[in-house]
Write an enzyme that holds these catalytic residues in place. Sequence first.
Site, mmCIF file in Angstrom:
data_model
loop_
_atom_site.group_PDB
_atom_site.id
_atom_site.type_symbol
_atom_site.label_atom_id
_atom_site.label_comp_id
_atom_site.label_asym_id
_atom_site.label_seq_id
_atom_site.Cartn_x
_atom_site.Cartn_y
_atom_site.Cartn_z
ATOM 1 C CB THR A 1 -0.954 -0.012 1.209
ATOM 2 O OG1 THR A 1 -1.866 -1.108 1.060
ATOM 3 C CG2 THR A 1 -1.742 1.281 1.306
ATOM 4 C CG ASN B 1 2.291 -1.090 4.119
ATOM 5 O OD1 ASN B 1 2.272 -0.277 3.189
ATOM 6 N ND2 ASN B 1 1.535 -2.180 4.128
ATOM 7 C CE LYS C 1 -5.400 -0.082 4.004
ATOM 8 N NZ LYS C 1 -4.591 -0.985 3.138
ATOM 9 C CG ASP C 2 -1.560 6.087 8.654
ATOM 10 O OD1 ASP C 2 -0.624 5.803 7.889
ATOM 11 O OD2 ASP C 2 -1.843 5.406 9.653
ATOM 12 N NE ARG C 3 -0.450 1.147 4.538
ATOM 13 C CZ ARG C 3 -0.965 0.545 5.590
ATOM 14 N NH1 ARG C 3 -0.881 1.127 6.791
ATOM 15 N NH2 ARG C 3 -1.573 -0.635 5.490
#
Length: 543
Positions: free
Chosen positions: A81, A102, A163-165
Amino acid sequence: MRIAPLLRAWIALALAAWLAASPAFAATERPRLVVLFVVDGLPQRQVAAYRDQLAPDGLARFLARGASFEQAHYGYAFTVTAAGHATLLTGAYPHRTGIIGNQWLDIATGQQVYCTGDPLAEYIGHLTDPLDGTSPRNLKVETLGDVLRKAEPRAKVLAVSGKDRGAILPAGHAGTAYMYMSDSGGFASSSYYMREHPGWVQAFNGAKPADRFFHAEWKPLLAEEAYARSLPDNQPWFPRPGRLPMKMGAADEAPGPKFYGALLASPFADALTLDFARAAIAGEKLGADDVPDILAISLSGHDYVNHQWSAESRLSHDHLLHLDRLLQAFFADLDRTVGRDRYLAVLTADHGFMPAPEVSQARGLSAGRLSGSQLLAAVNAALEKRFDAPRLVQAMSASALVIDRKQLAARGLALDAVADAAREALLAQPPIAAAYTRRELASGSRAGAPLFEAMRNTWHPDVSGDVQYALQPYWMFGNAGSTHGSPYEYDTHVPLLAWGPSWVHAGPRDARAEIADIAPTLAGILGIPAPAGNQGKPLRLAR
């Protein structure tokens, strides 16, 4: 002194001349808003398999009336991701972005590093754990949004994700990221971007939007026979029960963190993400003036569903159909609020998904599951036999082995010698397809060897380990329903779709495209330089 304004004017004129002369783009007004949709974990094979069941104006808007790049791939090996989201608007692969996974192990300190972790930033209004994602400090290159804001300071660049990323990396260094908070069901930014949320964010969160899904049912959209091409529910290898209909928060008396977190593996978190994007368009007035804005929307639900039940499951099949309908409704709102001829939409994925090993085995393929701890133990046992030293490999990190520098120093061992031996020990394990050492990757000495170029594009000298490896096709680590992270087509081949009648000529494109091509393509349309680390090429969208 007026040098800076004059310089900006000169740059703008030069860019305009370059754009007019470029064969890849038609001379036309720039889009007021560029919307990048990222469906986390969507392999191209699913789009092709279920095309006949799509709504008239969701994904079909791209497929029937936009550009569809049928052979779009990531050009690196560890397809996860963070690496994918870092590529999208930088045009660069991990060997330039520094986002190799990640998370990874810091070679110098031995500490875990999270891709968007930053001890100097914290969530606004929420507790922040040490490895939470709060800023783009680990991203080593600029994004399209960074370039746009340098050229056009009034431009707005905003990203939202489950998601933060998925939000922070597309937002870049100069944009603003908002991420879903599974403790509250709302969205938050961090102190890297601002001191407090603007009023529209406070109003959105104050309405407790996730609570409307409490005890809601995720039901199949179509009749039972429509799912004959996907696997039935409750396969024995599912890591947790998976069956539709599924009631959200069924065991809870009231909405809480457990319920909010469970929404992520359903269509409802994606509905919330798109609702927040609607609020952002209104609250920030995105696309409302003649300065282009960028909105990146990363929809995380499909990845959570596929990890638990696989891309071949009925749950994944139905989730994609629900998401398709959500996109159709969102497009209708964009048409009304921004204007159908004033925005450009691009849709892709951050990675694909491998079939579950049990599915591949049923198809007669060599496939299986591998224990990372057992693999590490086997390599260390081989190294101990050779060098009379225990645990020379410290850890596995972002598809690489990290050799313990302290042990090397204490025992007078050479890094290259131990890395070569670790590579041999890895290749002695049948599930390992290829492995290359730090020396080989840095020098390029194994060019042309199996998977070498993809693995070299994954490896960054400052943050990666000492022996990069790849599993054999259809093999995976762990007991999840399925996963991703390989250099094989099922993980690299993703949709790449574009729509915007003023800029995009409709029709399929059969030539291979790279996901790194998105950034320079959009840069050309916006009339700005491609990001400095870009390694893609502009795609032809117009006639």
